[in-house]
Design a protein around this motif. Structure first.
Motif, PDB file in Angstrom:
ATOM      1  N   GLY A 222      -1.938  -4.234  -0.524  1.00 37.26           N
ATOM      2  CA  GLY A 222      -1.054  -5.120   0.218  1.00 37.26           C
ATOM      3  C   GLY A 222      -0.676  -4.571   1.577  1.00 37.26           C
ATOM      4  O   GLY A 222      -1.433  -3.849   2.230  1.00 37.26           O
ATOM      5  N   ARG A 223       0.543  -4.855   1.999  1.00 38.83           N
ATOM      6  CA  ARG A 223       1.037  -4.448   3.310  1.00 38.83           C
ATOM      7  C   ARG A 223       1.634  -3.042   3.245  1.00 38.83           C
ATOM      8  O   ARG A 223       2.015  -2.566   2.186  1.00 38.83           O
ATOM      9  CB  ARG A 223       2.093  -5.446   3.789  1.00 38.83           C
ATOM     10  N   ARG A 224       1.759  -2.424   4.417  1.00 37.83           N
ATOM     11  CA  ARG A 224       2.375  -1.105   4.520  1.00 37.83           C
ATOM     12  C   ARG A 224       3.790  -1.193   5.081  1.00 37.83           C
ATOM     13  O   ARG A 224       4.520  -0.219   5.069  1.00 37.83           O
ATOM     14  CB  ARG A 224       1.523  -0.195   5.414  1.00 37.83           C
TER      15      ARG A 224
ATOM     16  N   GLN B 285       0.861  -1.175   0.000  1.00 32.90           N
ATOM     17  CA  GLN B 285       0.000   0.000   0.000  1.00 32.90           C
ATOM     18  C   GLN B 285       0.899   1.226   0.000  1.00 32.90           C
ATOM     19  O   GLN B 285       1.778   1.356   0.860  1.00 32.90           O
ATOM     20  CB  GLN B 285      -0.905   0.036   1.240  1.00 32.90           C
ATOM     21  N   LEU B 286       0.676   2.102  -0.966  1.00 35.69           N
ATOM     22  CA  LEU B 286       1.453   3.334  -1.069  1.00 35.69           C
ATOM     23  C   LEU B 286       0.518   4.536  -0.926  1.00 35.69           C
ATOM     24  O   LEU B 286      -0.696   4.390  -0.896  1.00 35.69           O
ATOM     25  CB  LEU B 286       2.183   3.383  -2.407  1.00 35.69           C
ATOM     26  N   ALA B 287       1.119   5.729  -0.882  1.00 34.79           N
ATOM     27  CA  ALA B 287       0.397   7.001  -0.713  1.00 34.79           C
ATOM     28  C   ALA B 287      -0.260   7.025   0.662  1.00 34.79           C
ATOM     29  O   ALA B 287       0.388   6.715   1.655  1.00 34.79           O
ATOM     30  CB  ALA B 287      -0.585   7.234  -1.851  1.00 34.79           C
ATOM     31  N   GLY B 288      -1.535   7.413   0.752  1.00 35.38           N
ATOM     32  CA  GLY B 288      -2.165   7.583   2.049  1.00 35.38           C
ATOM     33  C   GLY B 288      -1.796   8.916   2.683  1.00 35.38           C
ATOM     34  O   GLY B 288      -1.136   9.760   2.070  1.00 35.38           O
ATOM     35  N   PRO B 289      -2.188   9.159   3.928  1.00 36.31           N
ATOM     36  CA  PRO B 289      -1.900  10.436   4.603  1.00 36.31           C
ATOM     37  C   PRO B 289      -0.393  10.669   4.733  1.00 36.31           C
ATOM     38  O   PRO B 289       0.368   9.767   5.073  1.00 36.31           O
ATOM     39  CB  PRO B 289      -2.553  10.264   5.984  1.00 36.31           C
TER      40      PRO B 289
END
Length: 327
Positions: A290-292, A270-274
């Motif tokens: 997926g995973r962070r 997992q990309l981007a986000g806050p």
């Protein structure tokens, strides 16, 4: 074989392919940078001069000043490039010189080196060294990032800069020759310097930011496509495509979400986000499923994917060129 004109599709495609090949092997030599600088540094000085002279007054005056700065920068960038292409494109030797000039525009090697430095810093010096290394390639606050945050920031930067630092200059070289590539670099440099949503540049940089979004639209979609093709070597093409289709338009940027979603899907992350910029939390959607908990190994996997995507891009230009020549 069609007769080549200075701005014909065959010649422009050949120029883009040659520029990518030269830059992938030689990059932009340090000795040349020390001697004469780089087109981006020349354009940067022009933007700084415009900032000093035109960025004042009311919001409307700042907007008009920013528009005038952008138009002027494009004009002084395109005119000499067009003259050079017209003069050099008529002979094989001139075409070689033109390709060498065009090779200064994409940044395949330097992007790889800068992102690899983050992986190496994490591995050799831990989180503090990783924060310092990644702070050189991202605009967000890095002081509070953990190892996973540093790794994700490096991978996100790789994905976004693959689009605007590699695919976009090659695309505009292929479309409009050296003038197109130089004009794109001018627009992208202006956006990076003045296209910020802060008190100083919100109005003055509006034209640069909007224009950069526009000229990056085709490249961001192409970058996602090259990454999806590259993901096939990991058996992740379908996942990468699903993430692009679902997530790309949810990103706060009209362009960055496309390569970031493709990269996230290909790597199972997992990309981007806050994220935090200038002390302000910026809310954004996550790309991928997926995973962070990314690590330096994920940065290295992203770089391997990036190299395959660069090779696929070159193969695409070479195939298009061969098809045009065969017509």
């Amino acid at each position: 074989m069609p007769i080549l004109s200075p701005y014909g599709p065959v010649q422009n495609l050949a120029l883009a392919a040659a520029a990518l090949a030269i830059e992938s092997v030689a990059g932009y030599p340090d000795v040349l940078f020390q001697a004469i600088g780089h087109p981006v540094t020349w354009q940067g000085r022009a933007i700084e001069a415009c900032d000093r002279r035109l960025n004042f007054g009311s919001p409307l005056r700042r907007r008009l000043g920013g528009l005038a700065a952008l138009v002027g920068l494009l004009a002084v960038s395109i005119a000499p490039a067009a003259l050079l292409q017209a003069l050099l494109a008529q002979s094989g030797l001139g075409m070689a010189a033109l390709a060498a000039l065009a090779a200064s525009l994409p940044a395949q090697r330097s992007l790889y080196a800068h992102v690899m430095s983050v992986a190496e810093a994490l591995e050799s010096g831990g989180v503090e060294a990783g924060r310092l290394a990644v702070s050189r390639i991202v605009g967000r606050d890095t002081s509070a990032l953990d190892e996973a945050g540093v790794a994700r920031a490096a991978i996100e930067s790789l994905a976004e800069n693959f689009s605007d630092g590699v695919v976009a200059p090659a695309f505009w070289l292929a479309v409009a020759g050296l003038p197109g590539g130089v004009a794109y670099k001018a627009a992208n440099t202006a956006d990076s310097m003045i296209g910020h949503k802060n008190a100083r540049y919100l109005d003055f940089g509006r034209a640069a930011a909007r224009f950069d979004d526009l000229v990056n639209l085709p490249a961001s979609r192409l970058a996602a496509l090259w990454l999806v093709f590259a993901a096939a070597t990991r058996g992740k093409a379908r996942t990468a495509w699903r993430c692009v289709s679902r997530d790309a338009r949810r990103h706060r940027s009209p362009n960055a979400g496309w390569p970031e979603a493709a990269m996230a899907g290909a790597l199972g992350l997992q990309l981007a986000g806050p994220r935090v910029y200038g002390g302000v939390l910026v809310e954004d959607a996550f790309m991928g499923e997926g995973r962070r908990e990314a690590t330096s190994a994920d940065i290295r996997a992203a770089l391997a994917l990036y190299r395959r995507a660069c090779a696929i891009q070159f193969a695409g230009f070479a195939a298009a060129l061969a098809a045009l020549v065969a017509l």
